[in-house]
Design a protein around this motif. Structure first.
Motif, short mmCIF file in Angstrom:
data_model
loop_
_atom_site.label_atom_id
_atom_site.label_comp_id
_atom_site.label_asym_id
_atom_site.label_seq_id
_atom_site.Cartn_x
_atom_site.Cartn_y
_atom_site.Cartn_z
N ASN A 289 17.78 48.60 -23.88
CA ASN A 289 18.70 47.81 -23.07
C ASN A 289 20.10 48.41 -23.10
O ASN A 289 20.80 48.42 -22.07
CB ASN A 289 18.74 46.36 -23.57
N LEU A 290 20.52 48.92 -24.27
CA LEU A 290 21.83 49.56 -24.35
C LEU A 290 21.86 50.84 -23.54
O LEU A 290 22.90 51.18 -22.94
CB LEU A 290 22.18 49.85 -25.82
N ALA A 291 20.75 51.56 -23.51
CA ALA A 291 20.70 52.79 -22.71
C ALA A 291 20.77 52.48 -21.22
O ALA A 291 21.40 53.21 -20.44
CB ALA A 291 19.43 53.56 -23.04
N LYS A 292 20.16 51.39 -20.80
CA LYS A 292 20.19 51.01 -19.39
C LYS A 292 21.59 50.62 -18.94
O LYS A 292 21.97 50.87 -17.79
CB LYS A 292 19.22 49.85 -19.14
N THR A 293 22.36 50.01 -19.83
CA THR A 293 23.73 49.59 -19.48
C THR A 293 24.76 50.69 -19.70
O THR A 293 25.94 50.48 -19.42
CB THR A 293 24.13 48.35 -20.30
N GLY A 294 24.34 51.83 -20.23
CA GLY A 294 25.26 52.94 -20.45
C GLY A 294 26.00 52.88 -21.77
O GLY A 294 26.85 53.75 -22.04
N ARG A 297 23.54 56.62 -25.17
CA ARG A 297 23.04 57.77 -24.41
C ARG A 297 21.53 57.72 -24.30
O ARG A 297 20.82 57.53 -25.30
CB ARG A 297 23.47 59.07 -25.08
N GLU A 298 21.05 57.92 -23.09
CA GLU A 298 19.60 57.83 -22.86
C GLU A 298 18.87 58.97 -23.54
O GLU A 298 17.77 58.79 -24.09
CB GLU A 298 19.32 57.82 -21.35
N ASP A 299 19.45 60.19 -23.54
CA ASP A 299 18.78 61.32 -24.17
C ASP A 299 18.70 61.13 -25.69
O ASP A 299 17.69 61.48 -26.32
CB ASP A 299 19.48 62.63 -23.82
N LEU A 300 19.74 60.55 -26.29
CA LEU A 300 19.69 60.27 -27.72
C LEU A 300 18.68 59.18 -28.03
O LEU A 300 18.01 59.22 -29.07
CB LEU A 300 21.08 59.87 -28.23
N TYR A 301 18.56 58.21 -27.13
CA TYR A 301 17.58 57.13 -27.34
C TYR A 301 16.17 57.72 -27.44
O TYR A 301 15.40 57.37 -28.34
CB TYR A 301 17.66 56.13 -26.20
#
Length: 494
Positions: A289-294, A297-301
């Motif tokens: 959810n934190l990755a979706k809201t920015g 970081r999505e790559d770190l997720y």
């Protein structure tokens, strides 16, 4: 219910001892010999205590305790025998017996011995767990997690411990995510190696990079010497990043590089440094959810979420509450210097019925507070006033919510009806100077009513009635005849 193993080759003594344990609230298991007792102990490591007879035909009590010591069976042993020699007592205690008594024993003495042995066992388990945690050898057996909901978690821990795969532990606050990380470390090749914990949410944003990766002398104002970071401290060991979702975005970029390349660059350094670190991260929020809201970081997720493990909250594994409470009681009563033997069934039912929004950490603090409050040998419901108040308050709130009418379909703001309010004004009482039609009553009716009220108020004592109305007694009697009240008084007196 705590199980107790009773071992005796005398069937009468076996039945009597088992009955005493049963009446004290324990669940007795019986064995007629040493070999049978060892078999039961090997199959069930959760037996609370064992009452062991020393003299038996196949394998005596000393032989049973020797075998238990060799096989690592830690069940507390209470010795009972018909021989009371000092040499026998010393030998039994040296072999690890928790208590010793001579047959026949009073039931009260046996019950106290059982409770003391179980308290000692819980305290020893807590000490073993703490030692394993500090030594980096924490294992599944050191964590209280017998509930079915934890079976998959522990299975995943065993699989994760066999490799260096990045692990992301998700769960509510207070569920024991750090213990899960320590189990993963303790069951792998890095057992006994450094285990460094970093609470990412507790580090000031301007110091996160320095804390994680270190800095060189003169890198910034106040950097008077080289300082190794947490990655360097965890070299060849495990780095546990707690609340990893709280890391600033600029630090997340460097963390990603450290995970991908296996090297870090301290603040002020001219070249990167190689590190060999197993990274385990944890969060009480969904990183997806934190990755979706920015915010993350999505790559770190995707780099951290290679092997996810979800730890269920305490309300989904209530089977562990009783054992957790016993362990906390043993630990905190020893720390506080109090002789608290356990918890009453009513108090345990209270704790079992609570939802524990703060999970194991809240349970631990509640038991600690109860230990400080109590003056008895057992914790009672009154020793948990906050839990009692919160339970009653929550039930009332739930009932109030259930009574609120819920619309069957959405209602647009333009068509929403006005809320009906309950009438709060009480209907006014009729005025004493008005008649039934609402008009002002005649003076004679008002005077008659006043006389009737005065007579009733003073119990028919006419002298007091006359003084209260400020008229003479002759005037009072005349008005009684005038309003027809004299006949009523005579009839009532008759």
């Amino acid at each position: 219910m705590t199980r107790v193993l009773v071992v005796d080759d005398d069937p009468v003594q076996l039945r009597l001892t088992a009955e005493v344990a049963n009446r004290a609230g324990f669940k007795p298991l019986t064995a007629t010999g040493g070999e049978q007792a060892l078999s039961i102990l090997r199959e069930d490591r959760n037996i609370g205590a064992m009452i062991l007879d020393l003299v038996m035909p196949d394998l005596d009590g000393m032989g049973v305790m020797d075998a238990m010591r060799r096989e690592g069976l830690t069940t507390p042993v209470i010795i009972q025998t018909a021989n009371a020699s000092l040499e026998t007592v010393i030998s039994a205690m040296r072999n690890g017996a928790a208590d010793y008594f001579v047959k026949p024993v009073a039931p009260e003495r046996l019950i106290i011995s059982l409770r003391n042995a179980m308290k000692l066992d819980a305290l020893e388990a807590a000490i073993r767990s703490e030692r394993a945690r500090k030594a980096g050898t924490f294992a599944v057996s050191d964590m209280i997690a017998k509930a079915p909901a934890m079976a998959r978690v522990l299975a995943l821990c065993g699989k994760a411990g066999k490799s260096t795969i990045p692990v992301l532990i998700e769960g509510e606050t207070g569920v024991g995510k750090e213990l899960i990380a320590r189990i993963i470390q303790g069951s792998g090749d890095r057992a006994g190696k450094p285990f460094v914990t970093v609470n990412c949410g507790a580090i000031p944003p301007n110091l996160v990079e320095s804390v994680l990766f270190g800095h060189k002398k003169g890198a910034f104002t106040g950097a008077v010497a080289d300082q190794p970071g947490k990655f360097a401290e965890a070299h060849n060991g495990t780095l546990f990043l707690d609340e990893v979702g709280e890391l600033p975005l600029d630090t997340q970029v460097k963390l990603l590089r450290a995970l991908q390349e296996g090297e870090i660059e301290p603040v002020g350094a001219s070249k990167p440094e190689r590190v060999n670190v197993r990274v385990i991260s944890a969060t009480n929020r969904r990183l997806l959810n934190l990755a979706k809201t920015g915010e993350f970081r999505e790559d770190l997720y995707y780099r951290l979420n290679v092997f996810p493990i979800y730890v269920p909250p305490l309300r989904e594994r209530m089977e562990d509450v009783a054992e957790l409470v016993a362990m906390f009681i043993a630990r905190f009563s020893a720390e506080a210097g109090k002789r608290v033997l356990g918890i009453s069934p009513a108090a345990l039912d209270l704790l079992m019925a609570y939802d524990w929004p703060g999970n194991v950490r809240q349970l631990e603090n509640a038991v600690y507070r109860a230990i400080v409050l109590t003056d008895g040998a057992f914790l009672e419901s009154v020793d948990f006033p906050q839990i009692v108040a919160q339970s009653a308050g929550r039930d009332s709130a739930i009932r109030a919510i259930e009574q609120v009418p819920v619309p069957s379909a959405p209602t647009h703001i333009d068509t929403a009806p006005a809320r009906q309010r309950a009438a709060t004004e009480q209907p006014s009482a009729p005025d004493r100077f008005l008649d039934t039609s609402g008009e002002v009553a005649a003076l004679a009716e008002i005077e008659r009513a006043a006389i009737v009220f005065a007579i009733a108020h003073h119990g028919g004592r006419m002298s007091r009635v006359a003084r209260a109305l400020k008229i003479g007694r002759s005037t009072l009697y005349r008005k009684l005849h005038e309003y027809g009240l004299a006949e009523e008084l005579i009839n009532d007196a008759a």
